[in-house]
Design an enzyme around this catalytic site. Structure first.
Site, PDB file in Angstrom:
ATOM      1  N   HIS A   1      -2.303 -18.203   3.732  1.00 28.98           N
ATOM      2  CA  HIS A   1      -3.456 -17.340   4.059  1.00 28.98           C
ATOM      3  C   HIS A   1      -4.415 -17.311   2.865  1.00 28.98           C
ATOM      4  O   HIS A   1      -4.283 -16.490   1.960  1.00 28.98           O
ATOM      5  CB  HIS A   1      -2.944 -15.928   4.387  1.00 28.98           C
ATOM      6  CG  HIS A   1      -3.986 -14.991   4.918  1.00 28.98           C
ATOM      7  ND1 HIS A   1      -3.895 -14.389   6.148  1.00 28.98           N
ATOM      8  CD2 HIS A   1      -5.144 -14.533   4.384  1.00 28.98           C
ATOM      9  CE1 HIS A   1      -4.945 -13.605   6.346  1.00 28.98           C
ATOM     10  NE2 HIS A   1      -5.722 -13.673   5.280  1.00 28.98           N
TER      11      HIS A   1
ATOM     12  N   HIS B   1      -8.658 -17.844   2.198  1.00 29.16           N
ATOM     13  CA  HIS B   1     -10.015 -18.132   2.684  1.00 29.16           C
ATOM     14  C   HIS B   1     -10.689 -19.040   1.658  1.00 29.16           C
ATOM     15  O   HIS B   1     -10.808 -18.657   0.495  1.00 29.16           O
ATOM     16  CB  HIS B   1     -10.810 -16.837   2.847  1.00 29.16           C
ATOM     17  CG  HIS B   1     -10.194 -15.881   3.831  1.00 29.16           C
ATOM     18  ND1 HIS B   1     -10.621 -15.792   5.133  1.00 29.16           N
ATOM     19  CD2 HIS B   1      -9.165 -14.999   3.708  1.00 29.16           C
ATOM     20  CE1 HIS B   1      -9.902 -14.877   5.772  1.00 29.16           C
ATOM     21  NE2 HIS B   1      -9.007 -14.378   4.925  1.00 29.16           N
TER      22      HIS B   1
ATOM     23  N   HIS C   1      -6.196 -11.971  11.912  1.00 31.66           N
ATOM     24  CA  HIS C   1      -6.062 -10.785  11.060  1.00 31.66           C
ATOM     25  C   HIS C   1      -5.809  -9.575  11.962  1.00 31.66           C
ATOM     26  O   HIS C   1      -6.609  -9.298  12.864  1.00 31.66           O
ATOM     27  CB  HIS C   1      -7.333 -10.545  10.262  1.00 31.66           C
ATOM     28  CG  HIS C   1      -7.524 -11.484   9.096  1.00 31.66           C
ATOM     29  ND1 HIS C   1      -7.608 -12.846   9.236  1.00 31.66           N
ATOM     30  CD2 HIS C   1      -7.655 -11.235   7.762  1.00 31.66           C
ATOM     31  CE1 HIS C   1      -7.779 -13.387   8.043  1.00 31.66           C
ATOM     32  NE2 HIS C   1      -7.817 -12.443   7.130  1.00 31.66           N
TER      33      HIS C   1
ATOM     34  N   GLU D   1      -4.304  -4.909   9.235  1.00 34.80           N
ATOM     35  CA  GLU D   1      -4.769  -4.749   7.860  1.00 34.80           C
ATOM     36  C   GLU D   1      -5.546  -3.427   7.828  1.00 34.80           C
ATOM     37  O   GLU D   1      -5.153  -2.481   7.175  1.00 34.80           O
ATOM     38  CB  GLU D   1      -5.679  -5.932   7.465  1.00 34.80           C
ATOM     39  CG  GLU D   1      -6.205  -5.842   6.030  1.00 34.80           C
ATOM     40  CD  GLU D   1      -7.321  -6.870   5.736  1.00 34.80           C
ATOM     41  OE1 GLU D   1      -7.966  -7.368   6.685  1.00 34.80           O
ATOM     42  OE2 GLU D   1      -7.563  -7.122   4.533  1.00 34.80           O
TER      43      GLU D   1
ATOM     44  N   ASP E   1      -5.113 -14.380  -0.191  1.00 33.44           N
ATOM     45  CA  ASP E   1      -6.269 -13.983   0.628  1.00 33.44           C
ATOM     46  C   ASP E   1      -7.592 -14.484   0.016  1.00 33.44           C
ATOM     47  O   ASP E   1      -8.134 -15.487   0.473  1.00 33.44           O
ATOM     48  CB  ASP E   1      -6.277 -12.458   0.801  1.00 33.44           C
ATOM     49  CG  ASP E   1      -6.930 -11.986   2.090  1.00 33.44           C
ATOM     50  OD1 ASP E   1      -7.288 -12.826   2.929  1.00 33.44           O
ATOM     51  OD2 ASP E   1      -7.078 -10.756   2.264  1.00 33.44           O
ATOM     52  N   ASP E   2      -8.099 -13.791  -0.985  1.00 36.23           N
ATOM     53  CA  ASP E   2      -9.374 -14.148  -1.647  1.00 36.23           C
ATOM     54  C   ASP E   2      -9.202 -13.897  -3.143  1.00 36.23           C
ATOM     55  O   ASP E   2      -9.709 -12.892  -3.669  1.00 36.23           O
ATOM     56  CB  ASP E   2     -10.513 -13.260  -1.111  1.00 36.23           C
ATOM     57  CG  ASP E   2     -10.581 -13.249   0.409  1.00 36.23           C
ATOM     58  OD1 ASP E   2     -11.049 -14.239   0.990  1.00 36.23           O
ATOM     59  OD2 ASP E   2     -10.144 -12.245   1.005  1.00 36.23           O
TER      60      ASP E   2
HETATM   61  N1  ADE Z   1     -12.224 -12.419   5.234  1.00 27.79           N
HETATM   62  C1  ADE Z   1     -11.885 -12.703   3.974  1.00 27.79           C
HETATM   63  N2  ADE Z   1     -10.949 -11.860   3.530  1.00 27.79           N
HETATM   64  C2  ADE Z   1     -10.669 -11.004   4.536  1.00 27.79           C
HETATM   65  C3  ADE Z   1      -9.786  -9.903   4.711  1.00 27.79           C
HETATM   66  N3  ADE Z   1      -8.973  -9.495   3.734  1.00 27.79           N
HETATM   67  N4  ADE Z   1      -9.789  -9.260   5.884  1.00 27.79           N
HETATM   68  C4  ADE Z   1     -10.602  -9.665   6.863  1.00 27.79           C
HETATM   69  N5  ADE Z   1     -11.433 -10.688   6.764  1.00 27.79           N
HETATM   70  C5  ADE Z   1     -11.480 -11.365   5.610  1.00 27.79           C
HETATM   71 ZN    ZN Z   2      -7.621 -12.838   5.072  1.00 28.86          ZN
END
Ligand code: ADE
Ligand code: ZN
Length: 324
Positions: free
Chosen positions: A10, A12, A190, A193, A270-271
Site C-alpha cells: 500500500h 501511493h 480504502h 480508515e 501509505d505516503d
Molecule cells: N490517498 C493518499 N493517501 C491516502 C489515505 N491515507 N487515505 C485516503 N486516500 C489517500
Molecule cells: Zn492509502
C-alpha cells in the site's frame, strides 16, 4: 531492521514523492508550490482534508510521462534502501493524462520502464494498482476503471480506490469495480480508515474486494473482526499514517489486536514523506510498541507475499528471497 526483506502492498506513488523532488519539479516548471511546505521544507497540512489538498498541489508538478518515470525510479530506490523487495504502487490516471486511455498508456509505459530499470539496478520489483479517487465521484471512477481494464496485465494487476472516505458510499463505485473485476484485476479499497466498520462491510459486500486499505476501524465491531479473520481478508495497515493523521496513537493502534484475532495483517507506509516515515521506521515502532521480533516481521512478509497481486512465478521468487 534495514536488512530484513520487506514487502509493501500500500504505497501511493505520488504520495511517496520527496518534498525536495516536488520543489525541483516546481522550479523547473516555474510554478510556485511553496505554500505546501513548512519552514523545515516538509509537507505542511492540518488534518486529513488538508492533507488531500496538499497532496493534489504536490502532484500538480508531475505533468509529463518522464516526470512519473523519474518519480518511480526515485521512490523505488528509496524503498529498496529500506529493505523493500516488492512494492505495489497505487497509480492514478487522474494525474496521468486526465483519465484519457491513450494518454494513460504513455504515462504507464514510462512508469513501467522506470520500474523495470529499478528492478535491475536496485533489486526491487513493483506492480501497479490503478486507483480511482473517491471524492472525484463515480463517473470519473468509471473512466479510471476503463484505463485500468484497458491496461490490465502482468504489470497493472489491481484496481483500488483512495481519497475522502467521507464522500459518497463504497457501493456508488460498484460499476467501476465490476469493470475492473471483469478485466481480471484484483481489488482493494480504502475503508475503515476514516469510516467505521460499516464502510468495511460495504467494501466487502458492495465492491467485493479481497483486500482492504487500512481497515483498522474494523476493531470497533467484534463480529466484523471475526468475519475478516474467517474469510482471510487482508488488511493493508499503515500505522504511521494513522498516527500522523491523528486516528490513533502508537500505543492505542489496533494492529496487534487485529493480528491476535487472526486477521491477516500487512504493513505499509501509505505516503511516507507526508507522514515522516519509511518501512524501517514502521518496523522500529512496531517492535518498540508491541514487542514484534524478527520472526514476526518474516511472518508478516510471508502474509504480504501471499496477498500480493502478482503472478505465481513472482510470488515464488519473493518467498525464496524471504526464506533465504
Ligand atoms: N490517498 C493518499 N493517501 C491516502 C489515505 N491515507 N487515505 C485516503 N486516500 C489517500
Ligand atoms: Zn492509502
Amino acid at each position: 531492521m534495514k536488512e530484513l526483506p520487506k514487502v509493501e502492498l500500500h504505497l501511493h506513488l505520488e504520495g511517496a514523492m520527496p518534498p525536495a523532488f516536488a520543489r525541483d519539479m516546481a522550479k523547473a516548471k516555474n510554478v510556485d508550490i511553496s505554500r505546501i511546505f513548512d519552514d523545515s521544507g516538509a509537507y505542511n497540512y492540518d488534518g486529513f482534508l488538508e492533507f488531500l489538498q496538499v497532496y493534489e498541489v504536490a502532484t500538480s508538478v508531475l505533468i509529463r510521462p518522464e516526470d512519473f518515470a523519474k518519480l518511480t525510479r526515485t521512490v523505488l530506490e528509496q524503498s529498496a534502501e529500506t529493505g523493500v523487495i516488492y512494492t505495489e504502487a497505487f497509480l492514478s490516471p487522474d494525474f496521468c493524462g486526465g483519465r484519457d486511455v491513450g494518454a494513460w498508456r504513455e504515462y504507464l509505459h514510462a512508469i513501467r520502464e522506470a520500474a523495470e530499470g529499478a528492478e535491475r539496478d536496485f533489486g526491487i520489483a513493483m506492480r501497479g494498482i490503478v486507483t480511482c479517487i473517491r471524492h472525484f465521484g463515480p463517473d470519473k471512477a468509471k473512466e479510471t476503471a476503463r484505463c485500468a481494464a484497458e491496461t490490465a496485465g502482468d504489470f497493472i494487476t489491481g484496481f483500488g480506490m483512495g481519497g475522502d472516505e467521507g464522500k459518497g458510499r463504497q457501493g456508488d463505485f460498484a460499476y467501476a469495480f465490476d469493470m475492473a473485476r471483469e478485466a481480471g484485476l484484483r481489488l482493494t479499497t480504502h475503508a475503515g480508515e476514516w469510516g467505521g466498520p460499516s464502510s468495511v462491510r460495504h467494501a466487502l459486500d458492495d465492491l467485493r474486494v479481497e483486500r482492504i486499505g487500512h481497515g483498522v476501524r474494523a476493531i470497533e465491531d467484534p463480529a466484523l473482526v471475526e468475519r475478516l479473520a474467517r474469510d482471510g481478508v487482508v488488511l493493508e495497515v499503515s500505522p504511521g499514517s494513522n498516527v500522523a493523521l491523528g486516528i490513533y496513537k502508537w500505543n492505542t493502534h489496533p494492529i496487534e489486536k487485529l493480528r491476535a484475532a487472526g486477521v491477516p495483517i500487512t504493513v505499509s507506509t501509505d505516503d511516507p514523506p507526508f507522514f515522516h516515515t519509511d518501512m524501517v521506521h514502521e518496523y522500529d515502532r512496531l517492535a518498540a510498541t508491541f514487542g514484534w521480533d524478527e520472526d514476526m516481521f518474516r511472518h508478516i512478509a510471508r502474509v504480504s507475499i501471499d496477498a500480493a497481486f502478482c503472478d505465481e512465478p513472482t510470488r515464488k521468487r519473493l518467498h525464496e528471497r524471504i526464506d533465504a
